[in-house]
Design a protein around this motif. Structure first.
Motif, PDB file in Angstrom:
ATOM      1  N   UNK A 258      11.667  28.770 118.067  1.00  0.00           N
ATOM      2  CA  UNK A 258      12.299  28.030 118.209  1.00  0.00           C
ATOM      3  C   UNK A 258      12.546  27.134 116.796  1.00  0.00           C
ATOM      4  N   UNK A 259      13.682  26.803 116.198  1.00  0.00           N
ATOM      5  CA  UNK A 259      14.553  26.175 115.596  1.00  0.00           C
ATOM      6  C   UNK A 259      13.955  24.515 115.164  1.00  0.00           C
ATOM      7  N   UNK A 260      13.762  23.713 114.405  1.00  0.00           N
ATOM      8  CA  UNK A 260      13.993  22.496 113.899  1.00  0.00           C
ATOM      9  C   UNK A 260      14.582  22.863 113.055  1.00  0.00           C
ATOM     10  N   UNK A 261      15.278  21.374 113.073  1.00  0.00           N
ATOM     11  CA  UNK A 261      15.713  20.891 111.765  1.00  0.00           C
ATOM     12  C   UNK A 261      17.676  21.057 112.257  1.00  0.00           C
ATOM     13  N   UNK A 262      17.370  21.225 113.212  1.00  0.00           N
ATOM     14  CA  UNK A 262      19.102  22.009 113.500  1.00  0.00           C
ATOM     15  C   UNK A 262      20.050  20.930 115.031  1.00  0.00           C
ATOM     16  N   UNK A 263      19.084  20.973 115.236  1.00  0.00           N
ATOM     17  CA  UNK A 263      19.639  19.840 117.063  1.00  0.00           C
ATOM     18  C   UNK A 263      19.148  18.401 116.859  1.00  0.00           C
ATOM     19  N   UNK A 264      19.406  17.916 117.791  1.00  0.00           N
ATOM     20  CA  UNK A 264      18.254  16.584 118.631  1.00  0.00           C
ATOM     21  C   UNK A 264      17.054  16.701 119.184  1.00  0.00           C
ATOM     22  N   UNK A 265      16.638  17.943 119.224  1.00  0.00           N
ATOM     23  CA  UNK A 265      15.220  18.085 119.554  1.00  0.00           C
ATOM     24  C   UNK A 265      15.504  19.781 119.404  1.00  0.00           C
ATOM     25  N   UNK A 266      13.755  19.776 119.257  1.00  0.00           N
ATOM     26  CA  UNK A 266      13.384  21.329 119.368  1.00  0.00           C
ATOM     27  C   UNK A 266      13.999  22.353 119.942  1.00  0.00           C
ATOM     28  N   UNK A 267      14.985  23.290 119.662  1.00  0.00           N
ATOM     29  CA  UNK A 267      15.703  24.348 119.846  1.00  0.00           C
ATOM     30  C   UNK A 267      15.197  25.619 120.352  1.00  0.00           C
ATOM     31  N   UNK A 268      14.486  25.785 121.384  1.00  0.00           N
ATOM     32  CA  UNK A 268      14.459  26.677 121.933  1.00  0.00           C
ATOM     33  C   UNK A 268      15.746  28.456 121.621  1.00  0.00           C
ATOM     34  N   UNK A 269      15.646  29.910 120.977  1.00  0.00           N
ATOM     35  CA  UNK A 269      15.919  30.005 120.707  1.00  0.00           C
ATOM     36  C   UNK A 269      16.057  31.337 122.170  1.00  0.00           C
ATOM     37  N   UNK A 270      16.729  31.057 123.101  1.00  0.00           N
ATOM     38  CA  UNK A 270      16.355  31.749 123.835  1.00  0.00           C
ATOM     39  C   UNK A 270      17.891  33.115 124.049  1.00  0.00           C
ATOM     40  N   UNK A 271      18.894  33.054 123.873  1.00  0.00           N
ATOM     41  CA  UNK A 271      19.197  34.119 123.101  1.00  0.00           C
ATOM     42  C   UNK A 271      19.063  35.443 122.774  1.00  0.00           C
ATOM     43  N   UNK A 272      18.531  34.230 121.458  1.00  0.00           N
ATOM     44  CA  UNK A 272      17.823  35.462 119.981  1.00  0.00           C
ATOM     45  C   UNK A 272      16.987  36.439 121.382  1.00  0.00           C
ATOM     46  N   UNK A 273      15.913  35.503 121.813  1.00  0.00           N
ATOM     47  CA  UNK A 273      14.928  35.851 122.499  1.00  0.00           C
ATOM     48  C   UNK A 273      14.782  37.273 123.301  1.00  0.00           C
ATOM     49  N   UNK A 274      16.661  37.418 124.072  1.00  0.00           N
ATOM     50  CA  UNK A 274      16.549  38.052 125.166  1.00  0.00           C
ATOM     51  C   UNK A 274      17.067  39.082 123.780  1.00  0.00           C
ATOM     52  N   UNK A 275      18.295  39.183 122.837  1.00  0.00           N
ATOM     53  CA  UNK A 275      18.452  39.651 122.339  1.00  0.00           C
ATOM     54  C   UNK A 275      17.846  40.845 122.417  1.00  0.00           C
ATOM     55  N   UNK A 276      16.697  40.153 121.740  1.00  0.00           N
ATOM     56  CA  UNK A 276      15.142  41.423 120.632  1.00  0.00           C
ATOM     57  C   UNK A 276      14.550  41.566 121.597  1.00  0.00           C
TER      58      UNK A 276
END
Length: 326
Positions: A258-276
């Motif tokens: 999950x990312x913070x500081x880049x979106x209006x909500x905590x941003x779960x990085x589902x695409x990155x997870x799937x790629x890794x």
């Protein structure tokens, strides 16, 4: 500040009854500050610090954290520190010890953006504060604003560190209201702005946060949280990353980011997870996954640097967790 009345709920049932006609007050570390600035102007406050502050293990091996639990208590709890270390690190990365001693878990979920234009009642237009008035941040100072998930109506970011870790931990929010009880995944609790940025969460009128539940995780102990900011303390994130993973036979078996500081909500990085998943841990793989996650980023004039910063921050966190320094 405008005149305001005060009442205290002695139970969850009473809090629900009072919530429909008042603003709820936990530690007050965000709400009272906004009242001083004139951003919030409630006529009635309901103190809900009598709600549960317990931090307990669930029958399934997870953790249940009462809405009134203080942030400092959560960060210091032995079960949090041993089983969910990134949650402890995220909380300790936010604010001062004095603020953490006052702030509650429920209040942390409900805290509002630190956008300068949102706080400038006298001089700036803000759709979040006054719907339909405009967004001065879009063409103004927007170094701290969103690069994903924003809209033309609002580009503000969510300020919480704790919520970023909770998003990566698959936490859920227990809610009680006039219609009964319901549970909402943390990743769905906060709304993206679209054309209604004043609607920040999925809470309905009269609903109260009862607790946050974190499920048992076989890999949360291998987790990390990194916060990049303009100064070492008392500053909100330019970019933050919470991640946990497991390795099997030299490859990433399971991962949450999950990312913070880049979106209006905590941003779960589902695409990155799937790629890794299933890939070997390497700096190249980490950066490629981050690039995939941020492919739709739409930076403003002052925050395009966040794209590269987010990629490299994710790479640094995952390198720490996998022991890969290539």
């Amino acid at each position: 500040m405008n005149p305001v009345s005060y009442q205290r709920a002695s139970s969850l049932t009473e809090a629900v009854r009072m919530a429909g006609t008042s603003r709820l007050l936990g530690g007050g570390t965000n709400l009272v500050d906004l009242m001083r600035k004139g951003v919030e102007r409630p006529s009635l406050l309901t103190d809900v610090t009598a709600l549960s502050a317990a931090i307990e293990e669930t029958e399934a091996g997870g953790l249940l954290i009462g809405a009134a639990a203080r942030n400092s208590s959560v960060a210091a709890h032995p079960l949090v520190r041993t089983r969910y270390p990134m949650l402890s690190r995220a909380i300790l990365a936010g604010a001062s010890a004095q603020v953490r001693n006052m702030a509650t878990v429920g209040g942390n979920l409900m805290q509002r953006t630190r956008c300068l234009y949102f706080a400038d009642v006298a001089g700036s237009r803000c759709n979040k504060r006054e719907p339909g008035s405009g967004c001065d941040a879009a063409g103004g100072f927007n170094r701290y604003h969103a690069i994903v998930g924003a809209s033309s109506a609002c580009t503000a970011t969510h300020p919480s560190d704790m919520c970023v870790a909770l998003a990566a931990l698959d936490a859920s929010v227990r809610i009680v209201g006039p219609a009964g009880e319901r549970t909402v995944p943390l990743v769905d609790f906060h709304r993206l702005p679209s054309d209604r940025p004043e609607l920040e969460t999925v809470l309905e009128p009269g609903e109260v946060i009862e607790a946050v539940e974190i499920p048992a995780s076989p890999f949360a102990a291998r987790s990390g949280y990194r916060k990049v900011r303009d100064r070492a303390s008392y500053a909100f994130a330019l970019v933050s990353v919470a991640a946990e993973l497991t390795l099997r036979e030299g490859r990433i078996d399971e991962i949450r980011i999950a990312f913070g500081g880049i979106a209006p909500k905590p941003w779960r990085a589902y695409r990155a997870e799937a790629a890794l998943r299933g890939s070997g841990p390497s700096g190249e793989a980490f950066l490629a996954a981050a690039a995939l996650e941020l492919a739709d980023a739409a930076p403003l004039a002052g925050n395009a640097f966040k794209i590269e910063l987010a990629k490299r921050t994710l790479g640094a966190v995952l390198t720490d967790l996998t022991g890969d320094d290539r």
